[in-house]
Design a protein around this motif. Structure first.
Motif, PDB file in Angstrom:
ATOM      1  N   GLN A 279     -40.972  48.374  18.101  1.00  0.00           N
ATOM      2  CA  GLN A 279     -41.770  48.319  16.866  1.00  0.00           C
ATOM      3  C   GLN A 279     -43.236  48.628  17.190  1.00  0.00           C
ATOM      4  O   GLN A 279     -43.919  49.323  16.426  1.00  0.00           O
ATOM      5  CB  GLN A 279     -41.646  46.926  16.242  1.00  0.00           C
ATOM      6  CG  GLN A 279     -42.466  46.739  14.974  1.00  0.00           C
ATOM      7  CD  GLN A 279     -41.836  47.394  13.751  1.00  0.00           C
ATOM      8  OE1 GLN A 279     -40.683  47.129  13.443  1.00  0.00           O
ATOM      9  NE2 GLN A 279     -42.588  48.234  13.059  1.00  0.00           N
ATOM     10  N   GLY A 280     -43.689  48.138  18.330  1.00  0.00           N
ATOM     11  CA  GLY A 280     -45.062  48.416  18.780  1.00  0.00           C
ATOM     12  C   GLY A 280     -45.278  49.910  18.987  1.00  0.00           C
ATOM     13  O   GLY A 280     -46.320  50.460  18.601  1.00  0.00           O
ATOM     14  N   ASP A 281     -44.298  50.571  19.572  1.00  0.00           N
ATOM     15  CA  ASP A 281     -44.376  52.032  19.745  1.00  0.00           C
ATOM     16  C   ASP A 281     -44.402  52.731  18.383  1.00  0.00           C
ATOM     17  O   ASP A 281     -45.179  53.672  18.168  1.00  0.00           O
ATOM     18  CB  ASP A 281     -43.188  52.541  20.580  1.00  0.00           C
ATOM     19  CG  ASP A 281     -43.393  52.294  22.081  1.00  0.00           C
ATOM     20  OD1 ASP A 281     -44.434  51.729  22.458  1.00  0.00           O
ATOM     21  OD2 ASP A 281     -42.509  52.671  22.868  1.00  0.00           O
ATOM     22  N   PHE A 282     -43.546  52.255  17.477  1.00  0.00           N
ATOM     23  CA  PHE A 282     -43.552  52.838  16.126  1.00  0.00           C
ATOM     24  C   PHE A 282     -44.932  52.684  15.489  1.00  0.00           C
ATOM     25  O   PHE A 282     -45.498  53.637  14.945  1.00  0.00           O
ATOM     26  CB  PHE A 282     -42.496  52.159  15.237  1.00  0.00           C
ATOM     27  CG  PHE A 282     -42.513  52.652  13.816  1.00  0.00           C
ATOM     28  CD1 PHE A 282     -41.798  53.781  13.452  1.00  0.00           C
ATOM     29  CD2 PHE A 282     -43.270  52.002  12.844  1.00  0.00           C
ATOM     30  CE1 PHE A 282     -41.833  54.253  12.135  1.00  0.00           C
ATOM     31  CE2 PHE A 282     -43.311  52.472  11.532  1.00  0.00           C
ATOM     32  CZ  PHE A 282     -42.595  53.605  11.183  1.00  0.00           C
ATOM     33  N   ASP A 283     -45.451  51.464  15.546  1.00  0.00           N
ATOM     34  CA  ASP A 283     -46.737  51.175  14.885  1.00  0.00           C
ATOM     35  C   ASP A 283     -47.858  52.047  15.441  1.00  0.00           C
ATOM     36  O   ASP A 283     -48.642  52.615  14.679  1.00  0.00           O
ATOM     37  CB  ASP A 283     -47.091  49.690  15.051  1.00  0.00           C
ATOM     38  CG  ASP A 283     -46.132  48.785  14.291  1.00  0.00           C
ATOM     39  OD1 ASP A 283     -45.414  49.289  13.407  1.00  0.00           O
ATOM     40  OD2 ASP A 283     -46.091  47.573  14.597  1.00  0.00           O
ATOM     41  N   PHE A 284     -47.907  52.181  16.772  1.00  0.00           N
ATOM     42  CA  PHE A 284     -49.004  52.952  17.353  1.00  0.00           C
ATOM     43  C   PHE A 284     -48.896  54.432  16.995  1.00  0.00           C
ATOM     44  O   PHE A 284     -49.876  55.044  16.557  1.00  0.00           O
ATOM     45  CB  PHE A 284     -49.045  52.785  18.878  1.00  0.00           C
ATOM     46  CG  PHE A 284     -50.262  53.424  19.483  1.00  0.00           C
ATOM     47  CD1 PHE A 284     -51.457  52.719  19.582  1.00  0.00           C
ATOM     48  CD2 PHE A 284     -50.244  54.753  19.914  1.00  0.00           C
ATOM     49  CE1 PHE A 284     -52.604  53.320  20.098  1.00  0.00           C
ATOM     50  CE2 PHE A 284     -51.383  55.363  20.427  1.00  0.00           C
ATOM     51  CZ  PHE A 284     -52.565  54.641  20.518  1.00  0.00           C
ATOM     52  N   PHE A 285     -47.706  54.978  17.135  1.00  0.00           N
ATOM     53  CA  PHE A 285     -47.576  56.436  16.990  1.00  0.00           C
ATOM     54  C   PHE A 285     -47.420  56.910  15.546  1.00  0.00           C
ATOM     55  O   PHE A 285     -47.257  58.097  15.289  1.00  0.00           O
ATOM     56  CB  PHE A 285     -46.471  56.965  17.916  1.00  0.00           C
ATOM     57  CG  PHE A 285     -46.881  56.887  19.354  1.00  0.00           C
ATOM     58  CD1 PHE A 285     -47.715  57.851  19.890  1.00  0.00           C
ATOM     59  CD2 PHE A 285     -46.507  55.800  20.144  1.00  0.00           C
ATOM     60  CE1 PHE A 285     -48.151  57.761  21.203  1.00  0.00           C
ATOM     61  CE2 PHE A 285     -46.938  55.707  21.461  1.00  0.00           C
ATOM     62  CZ  PHE A 285     -47.762  56.680  21.998  1.00  0.00           C
ATOM     63  N   THR A 286     -47.484  55.961  14.617  1.00  0.00           N
ATOM     64  CA  THR A 286     -47.594  56.339  13.205  1.00  0.00           C
ATOM     65  C   THR A 286     -48.974  55.952  12.659  1.00  0.00           C
ATOM     66  O   THR A 286     -49.203  56.058  11.456  1.00  0.00           O
ATOM     67  CB  THR A 286     -46.498  55.660  12.352  1.00  0.00           C
ATOM     68  OG1 THR A 286     -46.575  54.242  12.551  1.00  0.00           O
ATOM     69  CG2 THR A 286     -45.113  56.152  12.725  1.00  0.00           C
ATOM     70  N   SER A 287     -49.859  55.518  13.541  1.00  0.00           N
ATOM     71  CA  SER A 287     -51.181  55.052  13.088  1.00  0.00           C
ATOM     72  C   SER A 287     -52.178  56.211  12.976  1.00  0.00           C
ATOM     73  O   SER A 287     -52.034  57.246  13.631  1.00  0.00           O
ATOM     74  CB  SER A 287     -51.725  54.002  14.060  1.00  0.00           C
ATOM     75  OG  SER A 287     -52.069  54.623  15.301  1.00  0.00           O
ATOM     76  N   GLU A 288     -53.173  56.008  12.157  1.00  0.00           N
ATOM     77  CA  GLU A 288     -54.274  56.978  12.046  1.00  0.00           C
ATOM     78  C   GLU A 288     -55.042  57.058  13.360  1.00  0.00           C
ATOM     79  O   GLU A 288     -55.520  58.120  13.752  1.00  0.00           O
ATOM     80  CB  GLU A 288     -55.221  56.575  10.906  1.00  0.00           C
ATOM     81  CG  GLU A 288     -54.683  56.890   9.526  1.00  0.00           C
ATOM     82  CD  GLU A 288     -54.280  58.355   9.358  1.00  0.00           C
ATOM     83  OE1 GLU A 288     -55.082  59.249   9.712  1.00  0.00           O
ATOM     84  OE2 GLU A 288     -53.144  58.611   8.912  1.00  0.00           O
ATOM     85  N   LYS A 289     -55.120  55.918  14.019  1.00  0.00           N
ATOM     86  CA  LYS A 289     -55.853  55.864  15.289  1.00  0.00           C
ATOM     87  C   LYS A 289     -55.269  56.849  16.304  1.00  0.00           C
ATOM     88  O   LYS A 289     -55.994  57.560  16.996  1.00  0.00           O
ATOM     89  CB  LYS A 289     -55.792  54.437  15.847  1.00  0.00           C
ATOM     90  CG  LYS A 289     -56.611  54.258  17.103  1.00  0.00           C
ATOM     91  CD  LYS A 289     -56.383  52.929  17.804  1.00  0.00           C
ATOM     92  CE  LYS A 289     -57.130  52.943  19.139  1.00  0.00           C
ATOM     93  NZ  LYS A 289     -56.873  51.770  19.943  1.00  0.00           N
ATOM     94  N   ALA A 290     -53.938  56.870  16.383  1.00  0.00           N
ATOM     95  CA  ALA A 290     -53.276  57.759  17.350  1.00  0.00           C
ATOM     96  C   ALA A 290     -53.581  59.222  17.028  1.00  0.00           C
ATOM     97  O   ALA A 290     -53.871  60.021  17.930  1.00  0.00           O
ATOM     98  CB  ALA A 290     -51.778  57.497  17.343  1.00  0.00           C
ATOM     99  N   LYS A 291     -53.542  59.564  15.740  1.00  0.00           N
ATOM    100  CA  LYS A 291     -53.852  60.953  15.346  1.00  0.00           C
ATOM    101  C   LYS A 291     -55.283  61.318  15.746  1.00  0.00           C
ATOM    102  O   LYS A 291     -55.557  62.407  16.237  1.00  0.00           O
ATOM    103  CB  LYS A 291     -53.694  61.114  13.825  1.00  0.00           C
ATOM    104  CG  LYS A 291     -52.241  61.211  13.393  1.00  0.00           C
ATOM    105  CD  LYS A 291     -52.099  61.336  11.871  1.00  0.00           C
ATOM    106  CE  LYS A 291     -50.670  61.025  11.467  1.00  0.00           C
ATOM    107  NZ  LYS A 291     -50.476  60.885  10.028  1.00  0.00           N
ATOM    108  N   LYS A 292     -56.183  60.358  15.501  1.00  0.00           N
ATOM    109  CA  LYS A 292     -57.599  60.605  15.849  1.00  0.00           C
ATOM    110  C   LYS A 292     -57.783  60.780  17.349  1.00  0.00           C
ATOM    111  O   LYS A 292     -58.580  61.611  17.796  1.00  0.00           O
ATOM    112  CB  LYS A 292     -58.459  59.442  15.345  1.00  0.00           C
ATOM    113  CG  LYS A 292     -58.922  59.628  13.913  1.00  0.00           C
ATOM    114  CD  LYS A 292     -59.885  58.541  13.498  1.00  0.00           C
ATOM    115  CE  LYS A 292     -60.032  58.559  11.976  1.00  0.00           C
ATOM    116  NZ  LYS A 292     -60.487  57.270  11.442  1.00  0.00           N
ATOM    117  N   LEU A 293     -57.053  59.978  18.131  1.00  0.00           N
ATOM    118  CA  LEU A 293     -57.168  60.071  19.594  1.00  0.00           C
ATOM    119  C   LEU A 293     -56.736  61.452  20.085  1.00  0.00           C
ATOM    120  O   LEU A 293     -57.330  61.999  21.015  1.00  0.00           O
ATOM    121  CB  LEU A 293     -56.323  58.980  20.264  1.00  0.00           C
ATOM    122  CG  LEU A 293     -56.961  57.595  20.325  1.00  0.00           C
ATOM    123  CD1 LEU A 293     -55.913  56.532  20.674  1.00  0.00           C
ATOM    124  CD2 LEU A 293     -58.104  57.566  21.354  1.00  0.00           C
TER     125      LEU A 293
END
Lengths: 310, 310
Positions: A279-293
């Motif tokens: 779930q943590g992997d899902f949350d991170f890689f669907t986040s806006e933060k990840a796209k920005k990074l």
């Protein structure tokens, strides 16, 4: 003697680096570009893994996955991706079943590959048991059965890789079969620089049937460890991965599922790789933060399909 | 000619009825007693099915179940029943996989029993395809593999029965194998009066290896149909079953699971036998009303274990 071996090592590294630069350049990038495959392992494991992985590919930045064919949920993947023709999906060659309450065995049949199963008739729990008990012939038979099973349900695999690395960390002959079948089916098999040097280079005679020039070597394979999970945690780790990514072709391995009843029940065995982790992997890689990074670090996403076309 | 066949039929019925009375009496009851096995099929199918069935056996009046060994969740059953040593659990011989997105195949391996699998490598969807494509030898091999698989994970089966009745409604030779293996492993195989007369009696020569006197014949097997589900519904049907139960040994087949995400995803194919249906079975057979119906009708619960001891 030391001098000679240093020279040989330097020569090998030069060769490999030349090939890596070649891979990036062949993909149409410069050797300085930071290329990344964000790869969700284990699709097919469970319904939860399937729907979360697909969601993370549709809404998030996950851009590749590989399927566990011995699971009954593999067929749901074929159904879910019908409207995603460009999807990057390989076969996650699965020679183990690491869970206690959710077990499967070889698609080639336990009687055909007895060394791949324990007394209970299921796959062994870990790679060490595979290496001790399975013959190269059995491993090759099962790799072939899993690729054929994917094709039989309408999945055209874009690549091969290895669940828990059992193909890589068993016997060199397992790697021979893995590369041989990838060559036969005309798809790339994940192979990283370090492994190529450890397993392939010292055993060239074993690999004589393989056209090694055609093996696509990835610069870095990155994955969160249990120590990382327990210390800095997943979001900080993935943030660091993005901020510190090296030029070349990188693969980041993640595992995406929802932390629901099904996943909790499957993953009772360990304090890691469980529903919460996924779930943590899902949350991170669907986040806006990840796209920005990705944007901030000028990271370019590439796929196995692109590599396979080379 | 008609007269003769009527006589023969009457004779057969007399014989069978004599045996049935014998079964009830051998169990220590009178021929007038209403005996019932409340049998939850399909344990092992899914996590949801497992925990709901066990709960219905602990808290409700469900007193027997049988396990689907080709499912990865079969091993969870072995774990869940560790503290239930008296549990009545048979092997639900599974030769099909009727769901679209959740598929499995033969434990004996698809190459060992090619007639049991479709082009996709999984079991056929229905019994008709099994009857058309599988040889008696293949069916026997797979029945044996499933019994052995249960034993290998520590389950001592109390009986055999047949998922979707594919053993019964295929070829008479399938029933021969089913009864032969039950005899070999020393456990009863579910066999109902009507089937015995239709399949066994006219084919006595086929069944020459079977000690037919030892086959335990159930008077009635009851199960809600899709028509019942759509008309009066499950609670009214089960109420009627209890109120109208006939003397002798009866088996009521139900399917117990929670109507959760996992079960919904598995059962997408049909408008019946789905999570909602299985939740309905759970709700009824864990209700106070069901317990009262047993008492009011003086219904006595018996198990396959008791039958097997005869």
């Amino acid at each position: 003697m030391k001098k000679l071996s240093t020279f040989i090592l330097a020569f090998i590294i030069f060769q490999v680096n030349a090939q890596q630069r070649n891979l990036a350049e062949k993909l149409g990038y410069s050797a300085e570009d930071k290329l990344l495959i964000i790869h969700a392992d284990d699709i097919g494991l469970a319904h939860s893994e399937n729907i979360a992985t697909i969601e993370a590919m549709k809404k998030g930045i996950v851009n590749s996955t590989s399927i566990m064919m011995p699971s009954p949920w593999a067929t749901e993947v074929a159904e879910l991706i019908k409207d995603m023709p460009g999807l990057d999906i390989g076969v996650h060659i699965t020679l183990t079943d690491e869970w206690f309450n959710y077990r499967w065995g070889p698609l080639s049949g336990k009687n055909a590959v007895p060394g791949l199963v324990g007394k209970d008739g299921y796959f062994h729990f870990d790679c060490a048991a595979v290496a001790q008990n399975a013959s190269p012939e059995e491993v090759e038979k099962e790799i072939r059965a899993q690729i054929d099973a994917a094709l039989a349900i309408g999945i055209q695999p874009t690549h091969l890789d290895s669940h828990m690395g059992c193909v890589f960390y068993g016997r060199p002959e397992f790697v021979v079969s893995y590369l041989k079948l990838a060559q036969e089916y005309g798809i790339p098999a994940m192979m990283v620089e370090g492994l190529f040097q450890q397993v392939v280079v010292p055993n060239k005679e074993l690999f004589k049937e393989i056209n090694l020039d055609q093996v696509k070597i990835i610069d870095n394979v990155l994955i969160a460890s249990t120590e990382i999970y327990d210390s800095i945690g997943l979001p900080e780790y993935y943030t660091n991965v993005m901020n510190e990514l090296q030029p070349g072709v990188n693969v980041l391995l993640i595992h995406v599922a929802y932390d629901d009843e099904e996943m909790k029940a499957i993953t009772t065995r360990f304090d890691h790789w469980h529903g919460k982790w996924r779930q943590g992997d899902f949350d991170f890689f669907t986040s806006e933060k990840a796209k920005k990074l990705l944007e901030e670090n000028n990271i370019k996403l590439v796929t196995w399909k692109e590599i396979g076309k080379l």
